[in-house]
Design a protein around this motif. Sequence first.
Motif, PDB file in Angstrom:
ATOM      1  N   HIS A 109      -1.103  -0.307  11.248  1.00  0.00           N
ATOM      2  CA  HIS A 109      -2.753  -0.276  10.745  1.00  0.00           C
ATOM      3  C   HIS A 109      -3.367   0.137  12.084  1.00  0.00           C
ATOM      4  O   HIS A 109      -3.204   0.083  13.026  1.00  0.00           O
ATOM      5  N   GLY A 110      -4.823   0.213  11.396  1.00  0.00           N
ATOM      6  CA  GLY A 110      -5.853   0.686  12.760  1.00  0.00           C
ATOM      7  C   GLY A 110      -6.946  -0.304  12.579  1.00  0.00           C
ATOM      8  O   GLY A 110      -7.511  -0.822  11.642  1.00  0.00           O
ATOM      9  N   HIS A 115      -9.932  -0.038  13.787  1.00  0.00           N
ATOM     10  CA  HIS A 115     -11.096   0.404  13.259  1.00  0.00           C
ATOM     11  C   HIS A 115     -11.273   1.148  11.954  1.00  0.00           C
ATOM     12  O   HIS A 115     -12.108   1.681  11.527  1.00  0.00           O
ATOM     13  N   SER A 116     -10.045   0.774  11.432  1.00  0.00           N
ATOM     14  CA  SER A 116      -9.941   1.512   9.913  1.00  0.00           C
ATOM     15  C   SER A 116      -9.826   0.285   8.881  1.00  0.00           C
ATOM     16  O   SER A 116     -10.535   0.206   7.886  1.00  0.00           O
ATOM     17  N   ASP A 117      -8.879  -0.500   8.864  1.00  0.00           N
ATOM     18  CA  ASP A 117      -8.814  -1.822   8.278  1.00  0.00           C
ATOM     19  C   ASP A 117      -9.060  -3.027   8.705  1.00  0.00           C
ATOM     20  O   ASP A 117      -8.881  -3.937   8.122  1.00  0.00           O
ATOM     21  N   TYR A 118      -9.313  -2.901  10.159  1.00  0.00           N
ATOM     22  CA  TYR A 118     -10.059  -4.077  10.778  1.00  0.00           C
ATOM     23  C   TYR A 118      -8.644  -5.197  11.284  1.00  0.00           C
ATOM     24  O   TYR A 118      -9.177  -6.220  11.435  1.00  0.00           O
ATOM     25  N   LEU A 135     -13.921  -1.652   2.563  1.00  0.00           N
ATOM     26  CA  LEU A 135     -13.684  -1.266   3.983  1.00  0.00           C
ATOM     27  C   LEU A 135     -14.562  -0.164   4.189  1.00  0.00           C
ATOM     28  O   LEU A 135     -15.040  -0.080   5.235  1.00  0.00           O
ATOM     29  N   ALA A 136     -14.787   0.607   3.093  1.00  0.00           N
ATOM     30  CA  ALA A 136     -15.743   2.093   3.386  1.00  0.00           C
ATOM     31  C   ALA A 136     -17.068   1.553   3.643  1.00  0.00           C
ATOM     32  O   ALA A 136     -17.765   1.928   4.389  1.00  0.00           O
ATOM     33  N   ARG A 149     -17.044   0.082   7.247  1.00  0.00           N
ATOM     34  CA  ARG A 149     -17.219   1.323   8.174  1.00  0.00           C
ATOM     35  C   ARG A 149     -18.712   1.868   8.225  1.00  0.00           C
ATOM     36  O   ARG A 149     -18.993   2.252   9.364  1.00  0.00           O
ATOM     37  N   ARG A 187     -21.188   2.451  11.455  1.00  0.00           N
ATOM     38  CA  ARG A 187     -21.782   3.531  11.739  1.00  0.00           C
ATOM     39  C   ARG A 187     -23.325   3.189  11.846  1.00  0.00           C
ATOM     40  O   ARG A 187     -23.878   3.640  12.860  1.00  0.00           O
TER      41      ARG A 187
END
Length: 407
Positions: free
Chosen positions: A59-60, A62-65, A311-312, A315, A319
């Motif tokens: 997993h990432g 900075h994508s799913d924390y 999650l969106a 993020r 931003r």
Amino acid sequence: MRRLAITFGLIGAATAAQAAPPIISKAELALHQRLLTLDSHLDTPASLDLPGWSIEEEHGVHSDYTQVDLPRMKKGGLDGGFWAIYTSQGPLTIEGFRKARDFAILRGLSIRSMVAADPANFALALKAKDAAPIATAGKRVVYLSIENAYPLGEDVSLLKTFYDMGVRVVGFAHFAHNQFADSSTDPSKKPRYGGLSPLGKELLKEINRLGIVPDASHSSDQVLDDLLALSTTPVLLTHSGCKAVYDHPRNIDDDHLKALAAKGGVIQMNAYGAYLRASKPNPERQKAMQALFAQMREDAKLSAEARAALLAKRREIDRLYPDTDRATFDDFMAHMLHALKVVGPDHVGIGADWDGGGGVVGMEDVVDLPRITAALLKAGYGEADVQKIWSGNVLRVLAAAEVAKEK
């Protein structure tokens, strides 16, 4: 926010410049991979119950924390550690105790299920001597721990159930006072017991009887004093920092560090940014995050679709309102090097609080762990000392608890 931190992460967006770590030499990386590396506080079990999430997949951060999974453990050379059964503090009532007990048992079963589902890559560890052969076999080491003894209710004999499940480290309190001990961060800012409660002292006796390691992280300094005075075995701080570097209630002062070491104990260094140094206020980000967390509370049992939507939103917050004043790897190392200066390499270890709010700029997830080894080598510590820091010290404390039980 701790429970939400565990299930959703508190990692902020990093710029490309921030995220680029210095080059680690092939020799440093080879040494790191050769060491037995254990982290004493993995909050990753919370990820195991997330919809659609698998420990087997990469997993990432900075994508799913999330910060720990099997592929990233292999990349970062993390052999395993103590996987926490964390329960948030609730009301001190029969109903509160019952709900917490049931939650903690199910969380422990999730950890055991992870091991059972992939015996080629994970193995349960019950004694200090188990870790090395598991790692030599190429598997990840899975000790169990309890963060916050609240689920035990007022029946300390329930600890035997968790011991039989595999629990070998127990912390007394968390963000608030409970039936066993004072917290270092209770909202009242006033002690309830001035250390351990009478029931907390009974719990310590049971911890010592079973051969479990007492953990003083999150508890007040007075609780640590009581543990050092009353425990028949050394005390562990599974994820803490140094008050001399940053004066925060979660950190301990040099006198307590020396007292801990004098009794054979170990401080495992935390990478939770809010405990490493002060940061500039970011009110817009804080407001947006609070609203997001409130939405999460309303939907505690997330579907895969609902989690993807949250999650969106997270993020988008990163931003719009980036966290530009996060603690760094150097801040983390400042705490570690200070502890090493005060008590030496026999009494310092690593418990970064992964998936529970840990992670700093330059060390975002477990892939970055070789940086710690490289930094320790550059600071003048040899392989033997680095091995103690990575696992030797925490295993020594566990072995001491086992020996005391046998007497």
